[in-house]
Design a protein around this motif. Structure first.
Motif, PDB file in Angstrom:
ATOM      1  N   ASP A 101       0.827  -1.211   0.000  1.00  0.00           N
ATOM      2  CA  ASP A 101       0.000   0.000   0.000  1.00  0.00           C
ATOM      3  C   ASP A 101       0.864   1.264   0.000  1.00  0.00           C
ATOM      4  O   ASP A 101       0.603   2.229   0.724  1.00  0.00           O
ATOM      5  CB  ASP A 101      -0.946  -0.001   1.204  1.00  0.00           C
ATOM      6  CG  ASP A 101      -2.108   0.967   1.017  1.00  0.00           C
ATOM      7  OD1 ASP A 101      -2.444   1.279  -0.138  1.00  0.00           O
ATOM      8  OD2 ASP A 101      -2.682   1.423   2.032  1.00  0.00           O
ATOM      9  N   VAL A 102       1.897   1.250  -0.829  1.00  0.00           N
ATOM     10  CA  VAL A 102       2.807   2.384  -0.963  1.00  0.00           C
ATOM     11  C   VAL A 102       2.241   3.381  -1.968  1.00  0.00           C
ATOM     12  O   VAL A 102       1.639   2.999  -2.974  1.00  0.00           O
ATOM     13  CB  VAL A 102       4.194   1.880  -1.428  1.00  0.00           C
ATOM     14  CG1 VAL A 102       5.087   3.025  -1.888  1.00  0.00           C
ATOM     15  CG2 VAL A 102       4.856   1.077  -0.322  1.00  0.00           C
ATOM     16  N   ASP A 103       2.422   4.656  -1.696  1.00  0.00           N
ATOM     17  CA  ASP A 103       2.009   5.710  -2.629  1.00  0.00           C
ATOM     18  C   ASP A 103       3.104   5.846  -3.688  1.00  0.00           C
ATOM     19  O   ASP A 103       4.124   6.498  -3.475  1.00  0.00           O
ATOM     20  CB  ASP A 103       1.816   7.021  -1.864  1.00  0.00           C
ATOM     21  CG  ASP A 103       1.133   8.086  -2.715  1.00  0.00           C
ATOM     22  OD1 ASP A 103       1.012   7.902  -3.941  1.00  0.00           O
ATOM     23  OD2 ASP A 103       0.716   9.117  -2.148  1.00  0.00           O
ATOM     24  N   LEU A 104       2.905   5.195  -4.825  1.00  0.00           N
ATOM     25  CA  LEU A 104       3.930   5.105  -5.871  1.00  0.00           C
ATOM     26  C   LEU A 104       3.581   5.987  -7.056  1.00  0.00           C
ATOM     27  O   LEU A 104       2.456   5.960  -7.557  1.00  0.00           O
ATOM     28  CB  LEU A 104       4.069   3.657  -6.337  1.00  0.00           C
ATOM     29  CG  LEU A 104       5.080   3.397  -7.463  1.00  0.00           C
ATOM     30  CD1 LEU A 104       6.502   3.615  -6.964  1.00  0.00           C
ATOM     31  CD2 LEU A 104       4.923   1.990  -8.021  1.00  0.00           C
ATOM     32  N   ARG A 105       4.569   6.732  -7.517  1.00  0.00           N
ATOM     33  CA  ARG A 105       4.443   7.497  -8.754  1.00  0.00           C
ATOM     34  C   ARG A 105       5.653   7.191  -9.631  1.00  0.00           C
ATOM     35  O   ARG A 105       6.715   6.835  -9.119  1.00  0.00           O
ATOM     36  CB  ARG A 105       4.334   8.990  -8.456  1.00  0.00           C
ATOM     37  CG  ARG A 105       3.160   9.275  -7.516  1.00  0.00           C
ATOM     38  CD  ARG A 105       2.905  10.719  -7.251  1.00  0.00           C
ATOM     39  NE  ARG A 105       1.811  10.861  -6.280  1.00  0.00           N
ATOM     40  CZ  ARG A 105       1.267  12.016  -5.939  1.00  0.00           C
ATOM     41  NH1 ARG A 105       1.708  13.140  -6.480  1.00  0.00           N
ATOM     42  NH2 ARG A 105       0.272  12.055  -5.058  1.00  0.00           N
ATOM     43  N   THR A 106       5.484   7.329 -10.935  1.00  0.00           N
ATOM     44  CA  THR A 106       6.531   6.919 -11.868  1.00  0.00           C
ATOM     45  C   THR A 106       6.996   8.089 -12.716  1.00  0.00           C
ATOM     46  O   THR A 106       6.182   8.871 -13.219  1.00  0.00           O
ATOM     47  CB  THR A 106       6.016   5.787 -12.783  1.00  0.00           C
ATOM     48  OG1 THR A 106       5.629   4.673 -11.972  1.00  0.00           O
ATOM     49  CG2 THR A 106       7.098   5.341 -13.755  1.00  0.00           C
ATOM     50  N   VAL A 107       8.306   8.201 -12.864  1.00  0.00           N
ATOM     51  CA  VAL A 107       8.928   9.165 -13.773  1.00  0.00           C
ATOM     52  C   VAL A 107       9.723   8.356 -14.787  1.00  0.00           C
ATOM     53  O   VAL A 107      10.625   7.602 -14.413  1.00  0.00           O
ATOM     54  CB  VAL A 107       9.842  10.151 -13.033  1.00  0.00           C
ATOM     55  CG1 VAL A 107      10.628  10.999 -14.029  1.00  0.00           C
ATOM     56  CG2 VAL A 107       9.037  11.038 -12.094  1.00  0.00           C
ATOM     57  N   THR A 108       9.392   8.515 -16.072  1.00  0.00           N
ATOM     58  CA  THR A 108      10.068   7.773 -17.136  1.00  0.00           C
ATOM     59  C   THR A 108      10.872   8.730 -17.995  1.00  0.00           C
ATOM     60  O   THR A 108      10.336   9.720 -18.502  1.00  0.00           O
ATOM     61  CB  THR A 108       9.052   7.021 -18.008  1.00  0.00           C
ATOM     62  OG1 THR A 108       8.282   6.142 -17.184  1.00  0.00           O
ATOM     63  CG2 THR A 108       9.744   6.211 -19.087  1.00  0.00           C
ATOM     64  N   ALA A 109      12.150   8.448 -18.139  1.00  0.00           N
ATOM     65  CA  ALA A 109      12.999   9.275 -18.994  1.00  0.00           C
ATOM     66  C   ALA A 109      12.655   9.035 -20.456  1.00  0.00           C
ATOM     67  O   ALA A 109      12.565   7.893 -20.901  1.00  0.00           O
ATOM     68  CB  ALA A 109      14.469   8.962 -18.750  1.00  0.00           C
ATOM     69  N   ASP A 110      12.477  10.127 -21.190  1.00  0.00           N
ATOM     70  CA  ASP A 110      12.107  10.048 -22.599  1.00  0.00           C
ATOM     71  C   ASP A 110      13.355  10.191 -23.469  1.00  0.00           C
ATOM     72  O   ASP A 110      13.592  11.221 -24.090  1.00  0.00           O
ATOM     73  CB  ASP A 110      11.084  11.143 -22.928  1.00  0.00           C
ATOM     74  CG  ASP A 110      10.570  11.044 -24.358  1.00  0.00           C
ATOM     75  OD1 ASP A 110      10.715   9.958 -24.957  1.00  0.00           O
ATOM     76  OD2 ASP A 110      10.021  12.047 -24.855  1.00  0.00           O
ATOM     77  N   GLY A 111      14.175   9.154 -23.484  1.00  0.00           N
ATOM     78  CA  GLY A 111      15.363   9.173 -24.315  1.00  0.00           C
ATOM     79  C   GLY A 111      16.580   9.710 -23.588  1.00  0.00           C
ATOM     80  O   GLY A 111      16.484  10.247 -22.471  1.00  0.00           O
ATOM     81  N   PRO A 112      17.761   9.594 -24.206  1.00  0.00           N
ATOM     82  CA  PRO A 112      19.018   9.989 -23.563  1.00  0.00           C
ATOM     83  C   PRO A 112      19.053  11.438 -23.089  1.00  0.00           C
ATOM     84  O   PRO A 112      19.609  11.727 -22.029  1.00  0.00           O
ATOM     85  CB  PRO A 112      20.061   9.751 -24.664  1.00  0.00           C
ATOM     86  CG  PRO A 112      19.457   8.692 -25.534  1.00  0.00           C
ATOM     87  CD  PRO A 112      17.989   8.960 -25.536  1.00  0.00           C
ATOM     88  N   SER A 113      18.485  12.346 -23.853  1.00  0.00           N
ATOM     89  CA  SER A 113      18.542  13.760 -23.473  1.00  0.00           C
ATOM     90  C   SER A 113      17.672  14.075 -22.263  1.00  0.00           C
ATOM     91  O   SER A 113      17.796  15.155 -21.673  1.00  0.00           O
ATOM     92  CB  SER A 113      18.118  14.638 -24.653  1.00  0.00           C
ATOM     93  OG  SER A 113      16.761  14.393 -24.997  1.00  0.00           O
ATOM     94  N   ASP A 114      16.809  13.144 -21.887  1.00  0.00           N
ATOM     95  CA  ASP A 114      15.891  13.390 -20.772  1.00  0.00           C
ATOM     96  C   ASP A 114      16.327  12.684 -19.496  1.00  0.00           C
ATOM     97  O   ASP A 114      15.637  12.741 -18.496  1.00  0.00           O
ATOM     98  CB  ASP A 114      14.475  12.932 -21.158  1.00  0.00           C
ATOM     99  CG  ASP A 114      13.413  13.391 -20.181  1.00  0.00           C
ATOM    100  OD1 ASP A 114      13.475  14.554 -19.738  1.00  0.00           O
ATOM    101  OD2 ASP A 114      12.520  12.588 -19.850  1.00  0.00           O
TER     102      ASP A 114
END
Length: 223
Positions: A101-114
């Motif tokens: 029951d962890v409050d999880l959010r996701t950040v995904t890098a959009d390619g090498p420059s990100d």
């Protein structure tokens, strides 16, 4: 006289449901310091001879299973890449978060420059823990983490060459990507990223962070 008050209360409750899921969904709200519920079992680390910074320790299999985070634990899953090992790690983090029951959010890098901006976005959310999944993130994390010593990081299936005390890693034979030109070890094996191993690695790493054993590498060949 009570009917108008009851109606007002009902309208307020309805408005709260419409305008937001709950106060707990807003990470800008005050947040209690997270803690470990339970403690690691025997053989996790030796308290009488604590590991030195950057040391590699081999916890006894399953010694981490008695530890879970306290309520409202806020975690950002920072990920990059769509290879099978990374996808397996992402799934392991998501399933752990759901189970606990962890409050999880996701950040995904959009390619090498990100990659660097993605790390900055994750830190800017002020979570209790940032979990990195994906070899491409090792060098950006090595660059950024020394400047954010109050933020805890967990790297799974890889490790930083010279981690600061706020970076904990979980690795095994077949993982061990270290970045900084070192690349993957000669034993790197994508097939070693099994669902069971990745699940154990996530739980072991979180147990270490919650219990204050940070800045080290946990080695989980056996789980």
């Amino acid at each position: 006289m009570r009917r108008p008050l009851l109606a007002a209360a009902t309208l307020a409750a309805a408005a709260a449901l419409l305008t937001g899921c709950a106060f707990g969904d807003d990470w800008s709200q005050p947040h209690a310091r997270p803690s470990a519920v339970g403690e690691p079992g025997a053989g996790f680390v030796d308290p009488s001879s604590p590991p030195t910074p950057e040391a590699t320790v081999t916890p006894r299999p399953g010694s981490w299973s008695g530890v879970r985070p306290s309520a409202d634990y806020r975690v950002v899953l920072l990920t990059s890449g769509d290879d099978r090992p990374t996808r397996t790690l992402v799934t392991a983090v998501e399933e752990w978060a759901e189970d606990e029951d962890v409050d999880l959010r996701t950040v995904t890098a959009d390619g090498p420059s990100d990659l660097l901006p993605a790390v900055d976005r994750a830190i800017g959310m002020h979570p209790d823990l940032v979990v990195g999944a994906g070899d491409d993130l090792v060098d950006p994390l090595a660059t950024v983490t020394p400047s954010h010593l109050s933020q805890q990081f967990l790297v799974v299936g890889a490790e930083l060459a010279e981690p600061t005390h706020n970076v904990t890693a979980v690795d095994w034979t077949g993982g061990s990507f270290r970045g900084e030109g070192l690349g993957a070890s000669s034993t790197y094996d994508p097939d070693s990223f099994t669902a069971a191993r990745c699940a154990a690695a996530v739980r072991a790493g979180v147990a270490a962070v919650l219990s204050g054993w940070t800045g080290i590498v946990l080695w989980v060949d056996d789980f």
